[in-house]
Scaffold this active site. Structure first.
Site, PDB file in Angstrom:
ATOM      1  N   ASP A  21      -2.685   3.742   1.501  1.00  0.00           N
ATOM      2  CA  ASP A  21      -4.026   4.328   1.603  1.00  0.00           C
ATOM      3  C   ASP A  21      -4.681   4.452   0.226  1.00  0.00           C
ATOM      4  O   ASP A  21      -3.990   4.635  -0.772  1.00  0.00           O
ATOM      5  CB  ASP A  21      -3.906   5.711   2.264  1.00  0.00           C
ATOM      6  CG  ASP A  21      -5.229   6.195   2.831  1.00  0.00           C
ATOM      7  OD1 ASP A  21      -6.208   5.424   2.821  1.00  0.00           O
ATOM      8  OD2 ASP A  21      -5.294   7.358   3.270  1.00  0.00           O
ATOM      9  N   ASN A  69      -8.910   0.781  12.711  1.00  0.00           N
ATOM     10  CA  ASN A  69      -9.595   0.052  11.627  1.00  0.00           C
ATOM     11  C   ASN A  69     -10.607  -0.972  12.142  1.00  0.00           C
ATOM     12  O   ASN A  69     -11.487  -1.406  11.392  1.00  0.00           O
ATOM     13  CB  ASN A  69      -8.585  -0.654  10.707  1.00  0.00           C
ATOM     14  CG  ASN A  69      -7.859   0.291   9.768  1.00  0.00           C
ATOM     15  OD1 ASN A  69      -6.741   0.018   9.329  1.00  0.00           O
ATOM     16  ND2 ASN A  69      -8.471   1.426   9.446  1.00  0.00           N
TER      17      ASN A  69
HETATM   18  C1  FPP Z   1      -6.259   1.763   3.266  1.00  0.00           C
HETATM   19  O1  FPP Z   1      -7.186   1.992   2.242  1.00  0.00           O
HETATM   20  C2  FPP Z   1      -5.858   0.382   3.371  1.00  0.00           C
HETATM   21  C3  FPP Z   1      -6.072  -0.440   4.455  1.00  0.00           C
HETATM   22  C4  FPP Z   1      -6.758   0.007   5.665  1.00  0.00           C
HETATM   23  C5  FPP Z   1      -5.627  -1.819   4.477  1.00  0.00           C
HETATM   24  C6  FPP Z   1      -4.408  -2.156   3.687  1.00  0.00           C
HETATM   25  C7  FPP Z   1      -4.533  -3.565   3.323  1.00  0.00           C
HETATM   26  C8  FPP Z   1      -4.093  -4.149   2.188  1.00  0.00           C
HETATM   27  C9  FPP Z   1      -3.308  -3.445   1.160  1.00  0.00           C
HETATM   28  C10 FPP Z   1      -4.424  -5.568   1.886  1.00  0.00           C
HETATM   29  C11 FPP Z   1      -3.924  -6.611   2.846  1.00  0.00           C
HETATM   30  C12 FPP Z   1      -2.556  -6.428   3.348  1.00  0.00           C
HETATM   31  C13 FPP Z   1      -1.548  -7.338   3.349  1.00  0.00           C
HETATM   32  C14 FPP Z   1      -0.302  -7.004   4.057  1.00  0.00           C
HETATM   33  C15 FPP Z   1      -1.631  -8.630   2.632  1.00  0.00           C
HETATM   34  P1  FPP Z   1      -8.618   2.553   2.656  1.00  0.00           P
HETATM   35  O2  FPP Z   1      -9.526   1.393   2.800  1.00  0.00           O
HETATM   36  O3  FPP Z   1      -8.502   3.404   3.874  1.00  0.00           O
HETATM   37  O4  FPP Z   1      -8.961   3.403   1.394  1.00  0.00           O
HETATM   38  P2  FPP Z   1      -9.865   4.709   1.352  1.00  0.00           P
HETATM   39  O5  FPP Z   1      -9.192   5.733   2.229  1.00  0.00           O
HETATM   40  O6  FPP Z   1      -9.850   5.086  -0.090  1.00  0.00           O
HETATM   41  O7  FPP Z   1     -11.235   4.340   1.839  1.00  0.00           O
END
Ligand code: FPP
Length: 246
Positions: A21, A69
């Site tokens: 996250d 998501n």
């Molecule tokens: C959460 O950060 C992250 C995600 C919803 C996606 C995770 C994806 C990756 C790390 C990249 C692709 C994955 C792979 C396996 C290649 P957020 O967007 O919720 O952050 P925030 O809470 O700060 O808005």
């Protein structure tokens, strides 16, 4: 002493699950678009996967995309899908070299066909690898998984394939998306949020929880070692008393 050397290799978690996250906030802090955060998040995915395999962790499960998501802006969803495809293409050799088997859990049929094809291709190519299983949770939600499990078992009951008295924890385990994985020992969540967000609710029943303020793109090998060290200092009682464990 360096953190890695402080780890007790005899007491490693067999299954680490991570809620990655903070990509969006990381990008915002730098005055960039959220996409930039996700792009840098893939670097942490690579580093943590390699570090886990090197240590001898048998199972690593990453929450890459939740059922919720899909509600994000279309352009962000498209970016995440594009990153997934490019990471799979780019990392297939690393997975092979490190003897890592790729696995995926979730409502995979909801993913774009192109993602499904790439995913299935890498899963097929790495299926005989045995050092570590890397599971990506994609379009995954734990309530959805449990509902799906309940529906499958009820259908079997209706068709007299299984009797209700025979339903126990192992029957449930066999019907979950995680059917070939052990329970989670250590659950890590980055970015300071302290919640589970519909991730592996059944499988974390006895997991140790580790929350850190570090945002996912900043999460390094050393942060992983720190989480494992913290895990190794905990007493896992599984409902027993401290004295019974001795
Ligand atoms: C959460 O950060 C992250 C995600 C919803 C996606 C995770 C994806 C990756 C790390 C990249 C692709 C994955 C792979 C396996 C290649 P957020 O967007 O919720 O952050 P925030 O809470 O700060 O808005």
């Amino acid at each position: 002493m360096i953190l890695k050397d402080q780890l007790n290799i005899e007491n490693l978690p067999k299954h680490i699950a991570i809620i990655m996250d903070g990509n969006g906030r990381w990008a915002k802090q730098k005055g960039k678009l959220r996409v930039f955060g996700h792009e840098n998040g893939t670097k942490s995915v690579r580093e943590i996967t390699e570090a886990s395999a090197e240590l001898g962790i048998e199972n690593l499960t990453l929450y890459a995309f939740s059922t919720e998501n899909w509600k994000r802006p279309k352009v962000e969803v498209q970016t995440l899908m594009r990153l997934l495809i490019s990471s799979l293409k780019k990392e297939i050799n690393t997975l092979q070299e490190n003897n890592i088997k790729l696995n995926a859990i979730g409502n995979l049929e909801d993913l774009p066909k192109k993602v499904q094809r790439e995913l299935m291709d890498v899963i097929e190519q790495t299926k005989n690898n045995s050092r570590m299983t890397l599971t990506l949770a994609l379009s995954y939600g734990s309530r959805d998984e449990l509902l799906n499990t309940i529906k499958q078992i009820s259908t079997k009951v209706k068709n007299n394939i299984i009797s209700p008295e025979k339903i126990d924890e192992s029957v449930i385990n066999e019907h979950l998306y995680t059917r070939n994985l052990p329970d989670v020992d250590l659950l890590i969540r980055t970015s300071g949020e302290q919640r589970i967000s519909n991730f592996l609710l059944w499988q974390i029943a006895y997991a140790e929880l580790f929350f850190t303020n570090i945002l996912w793109p900043d999460f390094t090998k050393n942060n992983l070692y720190e989480a494992i060290l913290c895990y190794q200092k905990r007493e896992r009682r599984f409902g027993k008393t401290s004295e019974q464990l001795k």
